[in-house]
Write a protein that holds these residues in place. Structure first.
Motif, PDB file in Angstrom:
ATOM      1  N   MET B   1      17.043  59.779  48.473  1.00 45.54           N
ATOM      2  CA  MET B   1      15.941  61.139  49.033  1.00 45.54           C
ATOM      3  C   MET B   1      15.082  60.500  50.044  1.00 45.54           C
ATOM      4  N   THR B   2      15.151  60.979  51.320  1.00 40.69           N
ATOM      5  CA  THR B   2      14.154  60.390  52.150  1.00 40.69           C
ATOM      6  C   THR B   2      13.024  61.432  52.508  1.00 40.69           C
ATOM      7  N   ILE B   3      11.890  61.192  52.734  1.00 41.36           N
ATOM      8  CA  ILE B   3      10.738  62.236  53.107  1.00 41.36           C
ATOM      9  C   ILE B   3      10.610  61.948  54.576  1.00 41.36           C
ATOM     10  N   LYS B   4      10.493  62.886  55.284  1.00 44.71           N
ATOM     11  CA  LYS B   4      10.563  63.156  56.555  1.00 44.71           C
ATOM     12  C   LYS B   4       9.237  63.650  56.788  1.00 44.71           C
ATOM     13  N   ASP B   5       8.361  63.622  57.842  1.00 47.31           N
ATOM     14  CA  ASP B   5       7.178  64.094  58.182  1.00 47.31           C
ATOM     15  C   ASP B   5       7.120  65.591  57.832  1.00 47.31           C
ATOM     16  N   ARG B   6       8.174  66.407  58.217  1.00 47.99           N
ATOM     17  CA  ARG B   6       8.167  67.527  57.980  1.00 47.99           C
ATOM     18  C   ARG B   6       8.039  68.015  56.513  1.00 47.99           C
ATOM     19  N   ASP B   7       8.762  67.131  55.666  1.00 46.42           N
ATOM     20  CA  ASP B   7       8.917  67.321  54.046  1.00 46.42           C
ATOM     21  C   ASP B   7       7.525  67.050  53.558  1.00 46.42           C
ATOM     22  N   PHE B   8       6.793  65.982  54.074  1.00 46.45           N
ATOM     23  CA  PHE B   8       5.756  65.513  53.596  1.00 46.45           C
ATOM     24  C   PHE B   8       4.722  67.157  53.687  1.00 46.45           C
ATOM     25  N   SER B  13       1.673  71.084  51.054  1.00 45.54           N
ATOM     26  CA  SER B  13       1.155  72.260  51.034  1.00 45.54           C
ATOM     27  C   SER B  13       1.741  73.080  49.798  1.00 45.54           C
ATOM     28  N   LYS B  14       2.845  72.979  49.515  1.00 51.99           N
ATOM     29  CA  LYS B  14       3.416  73.775  48.204  1.00 51.99           C
ATOM     30  C   LYS B  14       2.707  73.413  46.930  1.00 51.99           C
ATOM     31  N   LEU B  15       2.129  72.109  46.976  1.00 54.60           N
ATOM     32  CA  LEU B  15       1.656  71.491  45.631  1.00 54.60           C
ATOM     33  C   LEU B  15      -0.075  72.010  45.877  1.00 54.60           C
ATOM     34  N   GLY B  16      -0.331  72.187  46.826  1.00 57.53           N
ATOM     35  CA  GLY B  16      -1.828  72.375  47.083  1.00 57.53           C
ATOM     36  C   GLY B  16      -2.778  71.408  47.249  1.00 57.53           C
ATOM     37  N   GLN B  56       4.604  57.512  44.817  1.00 62.72           N
ATOM     38  CA  GLN B  56       3.717  56.956  43.710  1.00 62.72           C
ATOM     39  C   GLN B  56       2.404  57.427  43.687  1.00 62.72           C
ATOM     40  N   GLN B  57       1.829  57.553  44.851  1.00 58.17           N
ATOM     41  CA  GLN B  57       0.421  58.198  45.101  1.00 58.17           C
ATOM     42  C   GLN B  57       0.242  59.615  44.591  1.00 58.17           C
ATOM     43  N   MET B  58       1.486  60.254  44.979  1.00 58.49           N
ATOM     44  CA  MET B  58       1.458  61.991  44.540  1.00 58.49           C
ATOM     45  C   MET B  58       1.866  61.700  43.044  1.00 58.49           C
ATOM     46  N   LYS B  59       2.312  60.846  42.370  1.00 58.95           N
ATOM     47  CA  LYS B  59       2.490  60.958  40.965  1.00 58.95           C
ATOM     48  C   LYS B  59       4.057  61.470  40.750  1.00 58.95           C
ATOM     49  N   LEU B  60       4.644  61.549  41.814  1.00 55.92           N
ATOM     50  CA  LEU B  60       6.015  62.266  41.850  1.00 55.92           C
ATOM     51  C   LEU B  60       7.487  61.407  41.717  1.00 55.92           C
ATOM     52  N   SER B  61       8.193  61.901  41.008  1.00 55.69           N
ATOM     53  CA  SER B  61       9.635  61.356  40.851  1.00 55.69           C
ATOM     54  C   SER B  61      10.458  61.784  42.041  1.00 55.69           C
ATOM     55  N   VAL B  65      10.236  65.190  44.273  1.00 53.85           N
ATOM     56  CA  VAL B  65      10.038  65.419  45.531  1.00 53.85           C
ATOM     57  C   VAL B  65      11.289  66.270  45.986  1.00 53.85           C
ATOM     58  N   ARG B  66      12.517  66.092  45.606  1.00 55.31           N
ATOM     59  CA  ARG B  66      13.592  67.015  46.045  1.00 55.31           C
ATOM     60  C   ARG B  66      13.240  68.516  45.801  1.00 55.31           C
ATOM     61  N   ASP B  67      12.925  68.637  44.401  1.00 53.73           N
ATOM     62  CA  ASP B  67      12.512  70.052  44.047  1.00 53.73           C
ATOM     63  C   ASP B  67      11.447  70.627  44.841  1.00 53.73           C
ATOM     64  N   ALA B  68      10.312  69.866  45.154  1.00 53.65           N
ATOM     65  CA  ALA B  68       9.225  70.392  45.998  1.00 53.65           C
ATOM     66  C   ALA B  68       9.747  70.704  47.353  1.00 53.65           C
ATOM     67  N   ILE B  69      10.763  69.963  48.062  1.00 49.95           N
ATOM     68  CA  ILE B  69      11.125  70.211  49.332  1.00 49.95           C
ATOM     69  C   ILE B  69      11.967  71.656  49.483  1.00 49.95           C
TER      70      ILE B  69
END
Lengths: 135, 88
Positions: B1-8, B13-16, B56-61, B65-69
């Motif tokens: 699972m990679t995080i792209k800039d737009r994913d970030f 935004s979704k998590l607030g 890790q900084q966002m405390k996410l697995s 991350v995948r589910d947030a996207i």
């Protein structure tokens, strides 16, 4: 090994506002004076003894790991879970220094309302850095 | 699972998370008046460097991350997750 960046002499009391004057307070020279032989001799781990910002003095150096991730160089400070990146080792280190300075001031600004993890990071930072004094 | 800039950007935004732009995009999460997580990304396009540190900084697995996207892990789920970890 300790990478000692050239000290930046403050001529006046540093502005400790969180980030508004961050760039102006950072000496460009401070970015590039790390001993290149130190970096080259051991490219993976070293101790960082300056943040390249005249407002902050490092009391105890930070452990830093430099690695490569695709085309990026990554500088990572595991003790405070902060990182910097760039197209070169120096660029990554400079980015990390800026990130650490910003982190220090922003956590100080929000000190009264930090959650436990961020409070722990601030406590670590406070054991390692201190605001610079008048010279 | 990679995080792209737009994913970030989508995740924060979704998590607030609140955000602020300097040389980087800084993001931090506040709950009940407390700042409980912080992270940042570069302005670089595409895959972000140091994705493990960002997670890790966002405390996410990785799964979160995948589910947030996918928008199946949002603010309320994030708050519940932080509570379950004793962070808030």
């Amino acid at each position: 090994m300790v990478v000692q960046l050239e000290p930046v002499v403050a001529q006046q009391r540093p502005d400790l506002s969180p980030t508004s004057t961050l760039k102006s307070a950072i000496s460009p020279d401070a970015y590039v004076v790390e001993r290149s032989d130190a970096i080259e001799t051991d490219p993976s781990d070293f101790m960082l003894a300056s943040l390249g910002d005249r407002r902050i003095r490092v009391k105890r150096p930070f452990e830093v790991t430099i690695s490569r991730e695709n085309e990026d160089f990554i500088a990572y400070a595991p003790e405070i879970d902060e990182f910097g990146f760039g197209a070169s080792r120096q660029g990554a280190l400079r980015d990390l220094q800026q990130a650490m300075v910003e982190l220090y001031f922003s956590l100080n600004q929000d000190e009264e309302r930090l959650g436990p993890d961020l409070r722990h990071i601030l406590e670590i930072l406070e054991t390692k850095v201190t605001p610079a004094q008048l010279t | 699972m990679t995080i792209k800039d737009r994913d970030f950007d989508l995740i924060v935004s979704k998590l607030g998370f609140k955000t602020r732009e300097t040389d980087h995009l800084h993001a931090w999460f506040e709950y009940d008046g407390k700042v409980v997580a912080r992270t940042r990304r570069s302005r670089k396009r595409g895959d972000l460097p140091m994705q493990n540190a960002i997670r890790q900084q966002m405390k996410l697995s990785d799964d979160q991350v995948r589910d947030a996207i996918r928008c199946t892990f949002g603010h309320s789920e994030y708050v519940a997750h932080l509570k379950s970890r004793g962070i808030i």
